[in-house]
Write a protein that holds these residues in place. Structure first.
Motif, PDB file in Angstrom:
ATOM      1  N   ALA A  55       0.845  -1.195   0.000  1.00 30.88           N
ATOM      2  CA  ALA A  55       0.000   0.000   0.000  1.00 30.88           C
ATOM      3  C   ALA A  55       0.883   1.249   0.000  1.00 30.88           C
ATOM      4  O   ALA A  55       1.853   1.342   0.768  1.00 30.88           O
ATOM      5  CB  ALA A  55      -0.912  -0.005   1.218  1.00 30.88           C
ATOM      6  N   PHE A  56       0.522   2.201  -0.873  1.00 32.21           N
ATOM      7  CA  PHE A  56       1.224   3.483  -0.977  1.00 32.21           C
ATOM      8  C   PHE A  56       0.195   4.606  -0.871  1.00 32.21           C
ATOM      9  O   PHE A  56      -0.983   4.421  -1.209  1.00 32.21           O
ATOM     10  CB  PHE A  56       1.938   3.607  -2.325  1.00 32.21           C
ATOM     11  N   ARG A  58      -1.992   7.513  -2.188  1.00 30.60           N
ATOM     12  CA  ARG A  58      -2.515   7.684  -3.553  1.00 30.60           C
ATOM     13  C   ARG A  58      -1.660   8.689  -4.329  1.00 30.60           C
ATOM     14  O   ARG A  58      -1.251   9.724  -3.800  1.00 30.60           O
ATOM     15  CB  ARG A  58      -3.963   8.143  -3.515  1.00 30.60           C
ATOM     16  N   GLY A  59      -1.414   8.355  -5.597  1.00 36.25           N
ATOM     17  CA  GLY A  59      -0.616   9.212  -6.450  1.00 36.25           C
ATOM     18  C   GLY A  59       0.866   8.909  -6.430  1.00 36.25           C
ATOM     19  O   GLY A  59       1.641   9.542  -7.167  1.00 36.25           O
ATOM     20  N   THR A  60       1.293   7.915  -5.608  1.00 32.49           N
ATOM     21  CA  THR A  60       2.718   7.603  -5.520  1.00 32.49           C
ATOM     22  C   THR A  60       3.225   6.902  -6.778  1.00 32.49           C
ATOM     23  O   THR A  60       4.291   7.235  -7.311  1.00 32.49           O
ATOM     24  CB  THR A  60       2.990   6.699  -4.297  1.00 32.49           C
ATOM     25  N   VAL A  61       2.457   5.936  -7.272  1.00 32.48           N
ATOM     26  CA  VAL A  61       2.947   5.035  -8.313  1.00 32.48           C
ATOM     27  C   VAL A  61       2.694   5.603  -9.705  1.00 32.48           C
ATOM     28  O   VAL A  61       1.559   5.949 -10.047  1.00 32.48           O
ATOM     29  CB  VAL A  61       2.293   3.644  -8.177  1.00 32.48           C
ATOM     30  N   ASP A  62       3.757   5.670 -10.490  1.00 33.79           N
ATOM     31  CA  ASP A  62       3.663   6.057 -11.896  1.00 33.79           C
ATOM     32  C   ASP A  62       3.590   4.765 -12.713  1.00 33.79           C
ATOM     33  O   ASP A  62       4.597   4.045 -12.829  1.00 33.79           O
ATOM     34  CB  ASP A  62       4.905   6.865 -12.283  1.00 33.79           C
ATOM     35  N   PRO A  63       2.427   4.411 -13.296  1.00 32.84           N
ATOM     36  CA  PRO A  63       2.292   3.126 -13.981  1.00 32.84           C
ATOM     37  C   PRO A  63       3.263   2.943 -15.144  1.00 32.84           C
ATOM     38  O   PRO A  63       3.731   1.824 -15.389  1.00 32.84           O
ATOM     39  CB  PRO A  63       0.843   3.125 -14.460  1.00 32.84           C
ATOM     40  N   VAL A  64       3.571   4.005 -15.871  1.00 35.31           N
ATOM     41  CA  VAL A  64       4.488   3.884 -17.010  1.00 35.31           C
ATOM     42  C   VAL A  64       5.903   3.579 -16.521  1.00 35.31           C
ATOM     43  O   VAL A  64       6.592   2.694 -17.041  1.00 35.31           O
ATOM     44  CB  VAL A  64       4.471   5.180 -17.855  1.00 35.31           C
ATOM     45  N   ARG A  65       6.333   4.292 -15.509  1.00 33.82           N
ATOM     46  CA  ARG A  65       7.657   4.043 -14.932  1.00 33.82           C
ATOM     47  C   ARG A  65       7.714   2.648 -14.314  1.00 33.82           C
ATOM     48  O   ARG A  65       8.737   1.947 -14.409  1.00 33.82           O
ATOM     49  CB  ARG A  65       7.943   5.119 -13.884  1.00 33.82           C
ATOM     50  N   LEU A  66       6.612   2.222 -13.696  1.00 36.89           N
ATOM     51  CA  LEU A  66       6.556   0.897 -13.084  1.00 36.89           C
ATOM     52  C   LEU A  66       6.656  -0.193 -14.154  1.00 36.89           C
ATOM     53  O   LEU A  66       7.356  -1.193 -13.979  1.00 36.89           O
ATOM     54  CB  LEU A  66       5.253   0.748 -12.297  1.00 36.89           C
ATOM     55  N   ALA A 141      -9.122   4.376   2.288  1.00 38.66           N
ATOM     56  CA  ALA A 141      -7.894   4.653   3.042  1.00 38.66           C
ATOM     57  C   ALA A 141      -7.022   5.691   2.347  1.00 38.66           C
ATOM     58  O   ALA A 141      -5.921   5.981   2.819  1.00 38.66           O
ATOM     59  CB  ALA A 141      -7.105   3.362   3.223  1.00 38.66           C
ATOM     60  N   ASP A 142      -7.515   6.259   1.236  1.00 39.96           N
ATOM     61  CA  ASP A 142      -6.737   7.204   0.445  1.00 39.96           C
ATOM     62  C   ASP A 142      -5.373   6.620   0.079  1.00 39.96           C
ATOM     63  O   ASP A 142      -4.333   7.274   0.184  1.00 39.96           O
ATOM     64  CB  ASP A 142      -6.559   8.521   1.207  1.00 39.96           C
ATOM     65  N   GLU A 143      -5.399   5.365  -0.339  1.00 38.48           N
ATOM     66  CA  GLU A 143      -4.188   4.651  -0.717  1.00 38.48           C
ATOM     67  C   GLU A 143      -4.384   3.991  -2.079  1.00 38.48           C
ATOM     68  O   GLU A 143      -5.504   3.870  -2.570  1.00 38.48           O
ATOM     69  CB  GLU A 143      -3.843   3.560   0.316  1.00 38.48           C
ATOM     70  N   GLU A 144      -3.282   3.588  -2.668  1.00 43.12           N
ATOM     71  CA  GLU A 144      -3.328   2.685  -3.812  1.00 43.12           C
ATOM     72  C   GLU A 144      -2.527   1.447  -3.448  1.00 43.12           C
ATOM     73  O   GLU A 144      -1.539   1.518  -2.700  1.00 43.12           O
ATOM     74  CB  GLU A 144      -2.775   3.351  -5.077  1.00 43.12           C
ATOM     75  N   ILE A 145      -3.000   0.296  -3.917  1.00 43.58           N
ATOM     76  CA  ILE A 145      -2.375  -0.979  -3.565  1.00 43.58           C
ATOM     77  C   ILE A 145      -1.781  -1.580  -4.831  1.00 43.58           C
ATOM     78  O   ILE A 145      -2.459  -1.712  -5.853  1.00 43.58           O
ATOM     79  CB  ILE A 145      -3.379  -1.943  -2.927  1.00 43.58           C
ATOM     80  N   LEU A 146      -0.525  -1.946  -4.729  1.00 45.24           N
ATOM     81  CA  LEU A 146       0.181  -2.595  -5.828  1.00 45.24           C
ATOM     82  C   LEU A 146       0.355  -4.069  -5.504  1.00 45.24           C
ATOM     83  O   LEU A 146       0.900  -4.419  -4.444  1.00 45.24           O
ATOM     84  CB  LEU A 146       1.546  -1.941  -6.034  1.00 45.24           C
ATOM     85  N   LEU A 373       9.150   2.984  -3.891  1.00 44.42           N
ATOM     86  CA  LEU A 373       8.914   3.569  -5.207  1.00 44.42           C
ATOM     87  C   LEU A 373       8.914   5.084  -5.076  1.00 44.42           C
ATOM     88  O   LEU A 373       8.170   5.644  -4.257  1.00 44.42           O
ATOM     89  CB  LEU A 373       7.577   3.096  -5.785  1.00 44.42           C
ATOM     90  N   GLY A 374       9.766   5.729  -5.846  1.00 45.31           N
ATOM     91  CA  GLY A 374       9.834   7.189  -5.793  1.00 45.31           C
ATOM     92  C   GLY A 374      10.203   7.708  -4.420  1.00 45.31           C
ATOM     93  O   GLY A 374       9.742   8.784  -4.011  1.00 45.31           O
ATOM     94  N   GLY A 375      11.017   6.972  -3.702  1.00 43.05           N
ATOM     95  CA  GLY A 375      11.432   7.377  -2.366  1.00 43.05           C
ATOM     96  C   GLY A 375      10.423   7.103  -1.271  1.00 43.05           C
ATOM     97  O   GLY A 375      10.666   7.429  -0.108  1.00 43.05           O
ATOM     98  N   VAL A 376       9.287   6.475  -1.617  1.00 39.39           N
ATOM     99  CA  VAL A 376       8.230   6.195  -0.636  1.00 39.39           C
ATOM    100  C   VAL A 376       8.200   4.689  -0.346  1.00 39.39           C
ATOM    101  O   VAL A 376       7.947   3.896  -1.260  1.00 39.39           O
ATOM    102  CB  VAL A 376       6.851   6.651  -1.156  1.00 39.39           C
ATOM    103  N   PRO A 377       8.473   4.270   0.890  1.00 41.32           N
ATOM    104  CA  PRO A 377       8.399   2.836   1.198  1.00 41.32           C
ATOM    105  C   PRO A 377       6.951   2.374   1.286  1.00 41.32           C
ATOM    106  O   PRO A 377       6.108   3.038   1.901  1.00 41.32           O
ATOM    107  CB  PRO A 377       9.102   2.721   2.551  1.00 41.32           C
TER     108      PRO A 377
END
Length: 439
Positions: A55-56, A58-66, A141-146, A373-377
């Motif tokens: 869980a990160f 929301r807005g942390t994960v860049d799908p293209v970069r991922l 939870a205002d999160e995104e789950i990968l 990802l992007g400095g966010v654990p």
């Protein structure tokens, strides 16, 4: 002259590799061989999968970069761009181009993010990449789950830390598949081939007549007790698995493995009754000593005959003397591949099909870094509900505390019986005393 199953496999694979010029196919380890055959026998062709969920904000994960980072990782490691294939009855891996998808999963109006991820993972097709990524929003939870999900043929527990570490590094550095130097790809391929060849050499030695005689005697009385799973009704809305968990203080040095086996015996006694010898499997092993720590599936499944004739006695040393002594003897023959063990047991008179009545896994959480990802654990989260290959499976994560989890197949065990079995497992563990299990 005695020829082991592994020896027979190698002879057949070499003929296939010679006909294929050897460039496109790779041999499989005994563990991979087992997963290929289990999938082939499954009516739906389901693979065994290993998921991790993070869980990160929301807005942390860049799908293209991922996507680029995931395909850089897959291009580097041969097992992440190979597909299982049975060629003239012989399991192998065929190398293809890296093609890891990143799927945006959108929950239906009546679904939670966990439900949506379960649905996506359960729809995994037999064809396609052995690693797949799923991304969804958890608005509550205002999160995104990968979700990072791997075919078990492509990984074992020792692979997960490297997957997490290298995926985070590639994401941080903005790397994609085109950024992998050909020399690095060739070096990884050579290291993977060598590791598998060393593993197969060890497994061939593990299939010696003496080892097979040992396993035949050890498992002669084994016979699975649980019935076959009933057909599932996905439209029922009921999760195919139940789950229970407990967190408690970790004893210094962790829980001795024989004590965990005795706790499994206590669970089996509750679930299957006294007077039986149900088979419990646990993964053991690792890469051969001379091999590089490549990604792959090298852990053998060792079988413990969980005799339920007498309630286990657990002295302060962490396990009955009989269990500990027999376990050390088992480890001396832990290289014998699972299919050879089953054959040896049946040849010795066991009425055992090869199905397991339970599974036990142990994980050291201190060895796996968080996905960053992007400095966010990311915060690792559990999402239950996936089908299991046994009536019950217990996992114990050892870190600053013990995290004990049990999942069970609801088409085989009802919830009340399984919860009693889990409580028996927890009671059988050595001190310290714990709180009531949470469900």
């Amino acid at each position: 002259m005695h020829t082991s199953i592994t020896g027979q496999y190698l002879a057949r694979f070499r003929r296939i590799a010679d006909a294929d010029t050897g460039a496109g196919v790779l041999p499989v380890t005994g563990a991979q061989r087992r997963f290929v055959l289990v999938r082939a026998m499954d009516p739906a062709g389901r693979p065994d999968t290993v998921p991790m969920f993070f869980a990160f904000p929301r807005g942390t994960v860049d799908p293209v970069r991922l996507w680029a980072a995931a395909n850089h990782l897959a291009a580097r490691h041969p097992v992440l761009h190979a597909r299982p294939e049975v060629i003239r009855g012989t399991p192998a891996l065929r190398r293809e181009a890296a093609d890891v998808p990143v799927e945006r999963v959108r929950p239906a109006p009546d679904e939670s993010s966990a439900d949506a991820l379960r649905r996506a993972v359960s729809a995994w097709s037999a064809q396609g990449s052995p690693m797949r990524l799923y991304l969804t929003d958890d608005e509550r939870a205002d999160e995104e789950i990968l979700g990072i999900v791997l075919d078990h043929i492509a990984c074992d527990g020792q692979s997960l830390a490297r997957v997490v570490d290298e995926l985070g590094d590639a994401y941080r550095d903005g790397l994609g598949p085109a950024d992998l130097a050909p020399a690095d790809a060739e070096a990884e391929l050579a290291a993977y081939r060598e590791a598998v060849e060393l593993q197969l050499d060890a497994e061939q030695r593990g299939g010696s007549p003496a080892a097979l005689e040992y396993w035949g005697d050890r498992l002669r009385a084994v016979h699975e007790r649980a019935p076959l799973p009933r057909p599932r009704n996905p439209a029922s809305g009921v999760l195919p698995t139940g789950a229970a968990e407990l967190r408690r203080s970790a004893p210094a040095g962790g829980v001795p493995f024989p004590a965990l086996l005795d706790a499994c015996r206590a669970t089996a006694r509750v679930l299957y009754g006294p007077g039986h010898v149900p088979p419990i499997g646990y993964p053991w092993g690792g890469r051969p000593a001379a091999a590089a720590q490549v990604l792959g599936c090298f852990l053998n499944t060792v079988v413990f005959p969980a005799r339920t004739h007498d309630a286990p006695q657990l002295p302060e040393n962490g396990g009955s003397e009989t269990t500990a002594t027999a376990w050390w003897d088992d480890l001396d023959r832990a290289d014998t591949p699972f299919d050879e063990v089953v054959h040896a047991a049946r040849s010795a008179g066991a009425r055992w099909s090869g199905r397991l009545d339970g599974l036990l896994t142990v994980d050291d959480a201190r060895r796996r870094p968080p996905l960053t990802l992007g400095g966010v654990p990311g915060r690792e989260v559990h999402i239950d509900g996936r089908p299991v290959r046994a009536p019950f499976a217990v996992s114990l994560t050892q870190g600053p505390e013990l995290h004990i989890r049990m999942v069970w197949d609801r088409s085989v065990l009802d919830d009340a019986a399984a919860e009693d079995g889990f409580a028996a497992f927890c009671r059988a563990l050595p001190a310290p005393a714990s709180a009531d299990p949470a469900h």
